[in-house]
Structures are given as C-alpha cells and as structure tokens.
Write an enzyme that holds these catalytic residues in place. Sequence first.
Site: not given
Length: 420
Positions: A190-192, A144, A300, A297-298, A247
């Site tokens: 990803m990235g909250r 992240d 990371r 997951y791909l 995300e």
Amino acid sequence: MPAKNAFYAQSGGVSAVINASACGVIETARAHRGKIGKVYAGRNGIIGALREELIDTSRESKAAIRGLLSTPAGAFGSCRHKLQSLDENRAEYERLLEVFKAHNIGYFFYNGGGDSADTCLKVSQLSDTMGYPLQAIHIPKTIDNDLPLTDTCPGFGSVAKYIAISTREASLDVVSMCETSTKVFILEVMGRHAGWIAASAGLAAERDSDGPHIILFPEIAFDRTKFLARVKRTVKRHGHCVIVASEGAQYADGRFLADSGITDAFGHRQLGGLAPGLAEMVKSELGYKYHWAVADYLQRSARHIASQTDLDQAYAVGAAAVEFALQGKNAVMPCIVRGSGKRYRWHIGEAPLQKVANREKKMPRSFISRDGFGITQAARDYLSPLIAGEAYPDYRNGLPRYVRLKLEPVARKLKTAFKV
C-alpha cells in the site's frame, strides 16, 4: 449537572494497533470519572453518529477493553465517509448536533488519517457555527505514515515491520529456487502518494545481494526502460531480483500504473493490479519466470507481529486525546515527537488540525537513493526504531487470542432516522 459524555469513532482503513488507541481513550476516560461521563463509540465510524447507532463502552469489562491492545482491525467498525462543508451539506451537521445534544456528548475523538482530520476539524467548528459546546480531538492513525506534524503515524510501524519481514522471508525463498525456477518476485504494498511502506522493505537488505533489489516509490517517476534494465542487470549479477512496488507508482505525467478507473468515497482513484502488470512487463520484455504477491489487507491486520514501539505510541495518542480534552483544547491532534541523539526517544506533542487536515507528508528525497530504486542510510535511521520490539498477542491452540466486544447499543432518543 452530569459530566459530558464522549464520542469515539474509528475511520478509514484500519490497522494492527488502532484498537490500542481506543483502549487508551476508554481507559483514560474511565480514570477521570466525574469529569467525563460515558464513552460512546460510533458503530462504523462517523456514520454511527449520523444514524444514532452508538455503542456503550461502559458495558464492556475492564479485561475486554485491555484486550483491545492485542486485537487488530477496528473493534467498533470503521467507514469511509467524508463530511462536506457546512454550506454543502448542512443537514449532516444538524443531525450530528441533534444526536450529540440528545446524548449529552461534549467530547469528540476521531481516530483516523488525513481525511478524518478534516472531518474532525469540521466537527470542531460546530461550537462556533452552530452554538453547541463541543471539543474535537483528532487521534492520528494511518499505515501510510503521511500525516504532517507527527514524526510517525500509529499503525505504520507495525506495517513496516510486517513488510520488512515478509520481504526478507520471500527473498530467501526466491534465492533457494532461482537456479531452475523463479527469477523475479514482486511484492505490491500500500501507499497511494507516499512510499513509506515500500521504503520499509529496504530494511530487509543487509548485503548488496539481499532483496529488495528494486523499490518503486510514488515520489519517483516510473521509467519503463530504466526499470527493465535494472531487473536484467540484477538477475545477471545475483541470479534473481526481488521488487517491492508501492501501489501508487506513477509515470512522470502523474498517471498511476495501476489506475482502475474507479474513485472511492473520498474521491481517490482506486488502484489495483500493479504487481501482475509489472510481472507481465518483465515476462514479455525479458522472458523471466516470475511470481508476485499483494500484501493488501494482510499488511495492515498483522497484529501477530506488531511493533512494540507502534503499539506504545498508538495507546499514548489515545490517552493524550482525553487529557487534551480535559485541558479544554479543541481542534488539535496529539502527535509523536522524536527526540534528538542517537538513542531513539519520543514524546507526545500537539498539532493544530488546520495544519494537518488535507495535507500529505511524502518521503523526503534524501531518504531515497540517487538511482531512485532504494533507500539511504538516513531512511534506515528513521525507520529502524519504528519497527523495534515484538508485541506478541497471547496464543491459544496455536492461534492468537483476540477480544470480541459485546458492542451493546445505546438506546435511541430521537424519533427520526437519518439516511447516509
């Protein structure tokens, strides 16, 4: 008196290069035999210490440890377990102390993100609060890229490279089919709370017509009307629209577009379904045919296309953690410091955990375009060197060769078990 042993553990979501940090720790410790005894790894992170499930890395060959450089995921297993305060759960601290004493552990290396930095800080305080000499060094890792006081976080550069490449390749696919098929493609990444990964997709665009045409950042409040208008305008102008969405995209009131209503072990809201949600929004309002994908997951675990810069930095922070410990340091984190000038240079610095734990580094507004849907030249200048270089693993029969460790356990010395 025998040299103190070290305990190393991996925490949180893993990355394509977290094992490179493990390699840095183990190889550097081996180079200092006499000052550091054995390096024990926790099976599944800090849980391995609490359960006294330790792995003896001295039983691994030199070649196997070196092979960690090109192996993704967490070779020793990871976990999401956050230690509470000493007052809230003294039993866990007493158990850690018991295990460390039993195995003559005087060095604690915890490889993870912000919550892991908090755990490492709490463990470092064992020396003062419980009278046990222990040096705790946090090793930064998070895709992240949201840890403060470090220019970048090991793990991020490789994800950024994967997302930029995937966006470019998917964009070409959409262009070739948009006349009679897909008009809109959405990639969820990803990235909250921080949009660094989504921003990296912007590197794929070299011309105005190139995707991504829209990037959704957590830092910019989502406006449905403006979003749909931009999609419609882009399709009318270019015949298609490529969207990369973090995300953590959220409304002005802080609600996540993809909030599942579930929380994880760290108390974070579980997110999911953003891409299909946006796709349905586009379909129902504009009628465009769409496709969507979730990198999940791909992104990371993609060691086959890791960034050489990222790999070098991941190894360096692992090695530096051992050097810091031998210098008597405690409650610190080796960090990446970017040099000045146009040519990219970096070196290892030092950050106190008190200023790292439980803090997030978000995208600066100067990195996001004025309309909120893209990145600026400043962002490109920051991101570009982080994805530089191709650190390809060795291949056999068309597939990457990844090391599998023996993971031989250390004999238990305590009679009591501990439930986590």
